[in-house]
Design an enzyme around this catalytic site. Sequence first.
Site, PDB file in Angstrom:
ATOM      1  N   LYS A 146       2.781  -4.015   8.655  1.00  0.00           N
ATOM      2  CA  LYS A 146       2.941  -2.959   7.589  1.00  0.00           C
ATOM      3  C   LYS A 146       4.056  -2.337   7.907  1.00  0.00           C
ATOM      4  O   LYS A 146       4.252  -2.002   9.042  1.00  0.00           O
ATOM      5  CB  LYS A 146       1.778  -1.970   7.685  1.00  0.00           C
ATOM      6  N   ASP A 174     -10.682   8.090   4.630  1.00  0.00           N
ATOM      7  CA  ASP A 174     -10.096   7.213   3.503  1.00  0.00           C
ATOM      8  C   ASP A 174     -10.756   5.858   3.391  1.00  0.00           C
ATOM      9  O   ASP A 174     -10.195   4.736   3.385  1.00  0.00           O
ATOM     10  CB  ASP A 174      -8.257   7.125   3.668  1.00  0.00           C
ATOM     11  N   PHE A 227       1.591   2.876   2.361  1.00  0.00           N
ATOM     12  CA  PHE A 227       2.523   3.023   3.674  1.00  0.00           C
ATOM     13  C   PHE A 227       3.831   2.248   3.327  1.00  0.00           C
ATOM     14  O   PHE A 227       4.751   2.591   3.721  1.00  0.00           O
ATOM     15  CB  PHE A 227       1.846   2.323   4.692  1.00  0.00           C
ATOM     16  N   GLY A 245       0.852  -1.156   0.172  1.00  0.00           N
ATOM     17  CA  GLY A 245       0.077   0.122  -0.077  1.00  0.00           C
ATOM     18  C   GLY A 245       0.720   1.422  -0.036  1.00  0.00           C
ATOM     19  O   GLY A 245       2.127   1.267  -0.157  1.00  0.00           O
TER      20      GLY A 245
HETATM   21  N1  LIG Z   1      -4.930  -6.764   8.783  1.00  0.00           N
HETATM   22  C1  LIG Z   1      -4.825  -7.307   7.414  1.00  0.00           C
HETATM   23  N2  LIG Z   1      -4.948  -8.603   7.253  1.00  0.00           N
HETATM   24  C2  LIG Z   1      -4.759  -9.202   6.057  1.00  0.00           C
HETATM   25  N3  LIG Z   1      -4.266  -8.331   4.936  1.00  0.00           N
HETATM   26  C3  LIG Z   1      -3.851  -7.343   5.301  1.00  0.00           C
HETATM   27  C4  LIG Z   1      -4.122  -6.595   6.441  1.00  0.00           C
HETATM   28  N4  LIG Z   1      -4.024  -5.283   6.432  1.00  0.00           N
HETATM   29  C5  LIG Z   1      -3.408  -5.164   4.945  1.00  0.00           C
HETATM   30  N5  LIG Z   1      -3.655  -6.329   4.175  1.00  0.00           N
HETATM   31  C6  LIG Z   1      -3.162  -6.572   2.956  1.00  0.00           C
HETATM   32  O1  LIG Z   1      -2.072  -5.592   2.443  1.00  0.00           O
HETATM   33  C7  LIG Z   1      -2.810  -4.999   1.256  1.00  0.00           C
HETATM   34  C8  LIG Z   1      -2.192  -3.550   1.378  1.00  0.00           C
HETATM   35  O2  LIG Z   1      -2.715  -2.739   2.661  1.00  0.00           O
HETATM   36  P1  LIG Z   1      -2.562  -1.283   2.827  1.00  0.00           P
HETATM   37  O3  LIG Z   1      -3.732  -1.005   3.734  1.00  0.00           O
HETATM   38  O4  LIG Z   1      -1.134  -1.177   3.225  1.00  0.00           O
HETATM   39  O5  LIG Z   1      -2.699  -0.551   1.473  1.00  0.00           O
HETATM   40  P2  LIG Z   1      -4.266  -0.348   0.636  1.00  0.00           P
HETATM   41  O6  LIG Z   1      -4.994  -0.054   1.595  1.00  0.00           O
HETATM   42  O7  LIG Z   1      -4.468  -1.505  -0.137  1.00  0.00           O
HETATM   43  O8  LIG Z   1      -3.822   1.063  -0.121  1.00  0.00           O
HETATM   44  P3  LIG Z   1      -3.471   2.186   0.493  1.00  0.00           P
HETATM   45  O9  LIG Z   1      -2.266   2.241   1.187  1.00  0.00           O
HETATM   46  O10 LIG Z   1      -3.177   3.124  -0.917  1.00  0.00           O
HETATM   47  O11 LIG Z   1      -4.547   2.777   0.790  1.00  0.00           O
HETATM   48  C9  LIG Z   1      -4.353  -4.872   1.387  1.00  0.00           C
HETATM   49  O12 LIG Z   1      -4.922  -4.723   0.123  1.00  0.00           O
HETATM   50  C10 LIG Z   1      -4.698  -6.414   1.998  1.00  0.00           C
HETATM   51  O13 LIG Z   1      -4.446  -7.178   1.062  1.00  0.00           O
END
Ligand SMILES: Nc1ncnc2c1ncn2[C@@H]1O[C@H](COP(=O)(O)OP(=O)(O)OP(=O)(O)O)[C@@H](O)[C@H]1O
Length: 429
Positions: free
Chosen positions: A146, A242, A129, A127
Amino acid sequence: MNSHEMSRTLLILAIGICIGFMVGAGLVFSVLVFCRSGRKRVDVEKSGPLRTEAINVHGKGADSSVTSLSDSNATFESPRTSEWSNTSFWLEGLRRKNAVSVCGIPKYSYKDIEKATSNFTTIIGHGAFGPVYKAIMPTGEAVAVKVLGANSRQGEQEFLTEVLLLGRLHHKNLVGLVGYAAERGRHMLLYIYMINGSLASHLYGENHEPLSWNMRLGIALDVARVMEYLHYSADPPIVHRDIKSSNILLDKYMKAKVTDFGLSRPEMIKPRLSNVRGTFGYLDPEYISTRTFTKKSDVYSFGVLLFELITGRNPQQGLMEYVKLAAMESEDKIAWEEIVDPQLNGNYDVHKLNDMASLALKCVNGVSKTRPSMRNIVQALSQLYKKPKRNSSQAAPSALNEVSIEVEQPETRDFSIECSEELRRLHSR
Ligand SMILES: Nc1ncnc2c1ncn2[C@@H]1O[C@H](COP(=O)(O)OP(=O)(O)OP(=O)(O)O)[C@@H](O)[C@H]1O
């Protein structure tokens, strides 16, 4: 001993008793002062044990390296470095060598996480982050880690927001933050692992069965409930900023949980202009023009999410244009069936579809004041969710007609805990 000597001895004895009493009182006072200051320090660190016990891996969490936050000039929307170097208790806690938790979130060492992610080889997503890894903790519990990209000041700021906010927010539809790490200039956040991934992956990915209509309604209600909690039960109220399908994660029962509080802010009593942040496709047009984010901007994003659930279309690929066209075509009675997700194969209740789409349309109204509040939305969706399936010949009183739109008054609140005060001060600039 004559009477003169006797009275001298008595005087010396009295002076001795007085001195002894004063020394004793001084000692008692010192002990009391020491205990008070000791307790203050314990208060900072004591809120973690429950979480700590739950995942039980941070015994080694005390690490000797110092997080880069101490020399960071990361800022929220208007940079003011000096306030970041304030020795407020939580930031101090993040830096402190032997801190075991800050705002109730336990701290882990880099080594713990390196081991739990098999040396960062278990990537599950990426993501804004940074990368996300699956980690198996020594207890056998799975968590998502993360990892903040190196040299990301924006990320550091979001990291702090997550730790500060999630340490004090508790709701069954929030993805729980179960730990953090801040050392060797790297920042990591540990969340409960959501086995069914993101809602976006179910709507757009190829490896999932299509979501049933009832599941979509249940997911909408789960998200609405947590939004209602953020807007009305959190103190101070929080705007998420968001809401989108990739920030909705699904557990093993397909219950939806909201994540990603990096952009979240305590609601501003006197809103100030800030740079536009959020995700294209979900942004409230009023926020873009006024640059002031309110609860109703979250409501707008939630409306987009409802249309996403209805249509199975991506807001970043013209969903709202598609919805507007459908709404324009027949203004008196919109045929929402024309835009419903074909993957549903007609398996939905038309009345519920119409009610849900009408609610979504109210949420994305261009004038924020006329949008329903999250309270109204929870009410409407709960009624829809529990309503038995009707056949099309039955009269269909709309759940929405029973819900009046509430005009919100700005609230003034006392911020009771230090985390809240710190957050408000940092974010309201
Ligand atoms: N707690 C979690 N459990 C399982 N998978 C997760 C979890 N958190 C994140 N992920 C996986 O990691 C991916 C990236 O998550 P992240 O929240 O960093 O980015 P995003 O929401 O997809 O995008 P952005 O950061 O641009 O908002 C998610 O799409 C999900 O598939």
